[in-house]
Write an enzyme that holds these catalytic residues in place. Structure first.
Site, PDB file in Angstrom:
ATOM      1  N   LYS A 119       0.826  -1.207   0.000  1.00  0.00           N
ATOM      2  CA  LYS A 119       0.000   0.000   0.000  1.00  0.00           C
ATOM      3  C   LYS A 119       0.856   1.251   0.000  1.00  0.00           C
ATOM      4  O   LYS A 119       0.480   2.257  -0.593  1.00  0.00           O
ATOM      5  CB  LYS A 119      -0.962   0.014   1.195  1.00  0.00           C
ATOM      6  CG  LYS A 119      -2.176  -0.867   1.007  1.00  0.00           C
ATOM      7  CD  LYS A 119      -3.318  -0.448   1.920  1.00  0.00           C
ATOM      8  CE  LYS A 119      -4.506  -1.392   1.777  1.00  0.00           C
ATOM      9  NZ  LYS A 119      -5.550  -1.125   2.768  1.00  0.00           N
ATOM     10  N   LYS A 201      -6.188 -13.715  -9.029  1.00  0.00           N
ATOM     11  CA  LYS A 201      -7.428 -13.749  -8.277  1.00  0.00           C
ATOM     12  C   LYS A 201      -8.369 -12.638  -8.755  1.00  0.00           C
ATOM     13  O   LYS A 201      -7.904 -11.553  -9.112  1.00  0.00           O
ATOM     14  CB  LYS A 201      -7.081 -13.521  -6.796  1.00  0.00           C
ATOM     15  CG  LYS A 201      -8.007 -14.176  -5.812  1.00  0.00           C
ATOM     16  CD  LYS A 201      -7.573 -13.858  -4.391  1.00  0.00           C
ATOM     17  CE  LYS A 201      -8.677 -13.126  -3.675  1.00  0.00           C
ATOM     18  NZ  LYS A 201      -8.353 -12.650  -2.361  1.00  0.00           N
ATOM     19  N   LYS A 204     -11.562  -6.460  -7.097  1.00  0.00           N
ATOM     20  CA  LYS A 204     -12.265  -5.245  -7.507  1.00  0.00           C
ATOM     21  C   LYS A 204     -11.291  -4.094  -7.738  1.00  0.00           C
ATOM     22  O   LYS A 204     -11.693  -3.042  -8.209  1.00  0.00           O
ATOM     23  CB  LYS A 204     -13.328  -4.861  -6.475  1.00  0.00           C
ATOM     24  CG  LYS A 204     -12.770  -4.462  -5.123  1.00  0.00           C
ATOM     25  CD  LYS A 204     -13.864  -4.215  -4.102  1.00  0.00           C
ATOM     26  CE  LYS A 204     -13.256  -4.085  -2.725  1.00  0.00           C
ATOM     27  NZ  LYS A 204     -14.198  -4.351  -1.649  1.00  0.00           N
TER      28      LYS A 204
END
Ligand code: TRP
Length: 338
Positions: A119, A201, A204
């Site tokens: 992140k 995977k 979103k």
């Protein structure tokens, strides 16, 4: 005559970020089991709006998404009469225990977290202290409720590990403070991959056409599945190594129909990929449509959603207060005179 007392159910706690609508992958991997789990466990589900603040949010969008997440949890079948459903920011104990636990968590262990590294690379202009301390708040979420089990995907396992480490360290100093939680891996949580790149995977955070959101309407679902990547040999067979696209579609079909991938493949043997895609699209639409109808009705009934939130916050707060008082006492804080 006295009722025999039911054996104490184990406590399951999970936190869900209100950032965007979950995908079909989240549903198949986890959410579809939640309704049944309410019977076997004491379930506590928290919409973790405070965690979401670690990345910049539009205030109006965050408010809307928090309510939408609650409505979705209800729409997939969670029942507020059985399960505690609430917003993290409504129960101040999360922020309070977070502080105490941050004094028992080492900089070194936090800087080893993969998610922090990722992140902070993605949001290089905003590497804030909250992003760094994210796992401490998550540990507070879990430990406040003395949870036994924490259902999480692979990406959150490291955070549950650090929660366990902190709980064990704390219990070593102050015996009996916390239940030490275990990660809960769903017994039949199939893994769903991207429709465009079945090596990854379904997520979103990728491009629109790679995933199906739980709120995608039938025409969108049909279009996305029609465009899903397959292969050129034309045979409907489950073989994730050499046929990842077709195998992914079979996984979706099997999970939603409650069949094995082998049975699904056998039922379609000899047919073309068009037939496979039609079957998958129809099954997805049949699963999502009733859920979306419930979601729409709930979103049109704000007073009901607010009543669920008020009740959930009260229930959660009662449990959280008990833990927090115990912790404050154990570390040596003076009780507030009444
Ligand atoms: N970090 C989790 C995620 O991003 C969300 C979360 C916050 C959570 N607190 C939690 C999950 C406590 C399980 C338990 O998915």
């Amino acid at each position: 005559m006295q009722e025999p007392t039911a054996p104490q159910k184990q406590i399951i706690f999970s936190g869900i970020q209100p950032s965007g609508t979950p995908t079909l992958g989240n549903y198949i991997g986890a959410m579809r089991h939640w309704q049944r789990m309410q019977q076997d466990y004491r379930c506590i589900y928290c919409v973790v709006d405070l965690h979401t603040l670690t990345v910049r949010q539009s205030p109006a969008a965050l408010r809307k998404q928090s309510l939408e997440m609650l409505a979705l949890l209800l729409a997939v079948g969670l029942d507020p009469a059985q399960t505690v459903l609430f917003l993290q920011s409504h129960v101040s104990g999360h922020a309070e225990l977070n502080w105490v636990l941050s004094c028992y968590t080492y900089m070194g262990e936090l800087s080893r977290m993969t998610q922090f590294k990722e992140k902070s690379a993605r949001h290089a202009d905003n590497i804030n202290a909250g992003l760094f301390a994210y796992p401490v708040l998550m540990a507070a979420d879990i430990l406040l409720y003395q949870a036994h089990l924490v259902p999480v995907g692979a990406d959150q396992k490291q955070h549950v590990e650090i929660c366990r480490d902190v709980a064990l360290r704390f219990n070593g100093l102050y015996p009996g403070a916390f239940t030490v939680p275990e990660p809960y891996i769903a017994p039949n949580g199939a893994r769903v991959y991207s429709l465009q790149d079945p090596a990854h995977k379904m997520s979103k955070s990728d491009a629109e056409d790679t995933y199906i959101s739980l709120l995608d309407r039938p025409d969108v679902v049909r279009r996305k599945i029609k465009r899903a990547v397959t292969d050129s040999d034309g045979e409907i067979r489950y073989d994730p190594q050499t046929k990842p696209g077709v195998s992914n579609l079979l996984t979706i079909l099997a999970a939603l129909q409650g069949n094995s991938v082998a049975d699904c493949a056998a039922a379609l043997a000899g047919m073309g990929y068009g037939a496979l895609k039609d079957a998958v699209a129809q099954t997805v639409v049949d699963t999502l449509s009733p859920m979306q109808a419930r979601f729409d009705a709930l979103m049109a009934d704000k007073p009901y959603l607010e009543q669920v939130l008020a009740q959930g916050a009260d229930q959660a707060d009662r449990i959280a207060r008990r833990t927090l008082e115990k912790v404050y006492k154990k570390v040596g804080l003076c009780p507030r005179p009444r």
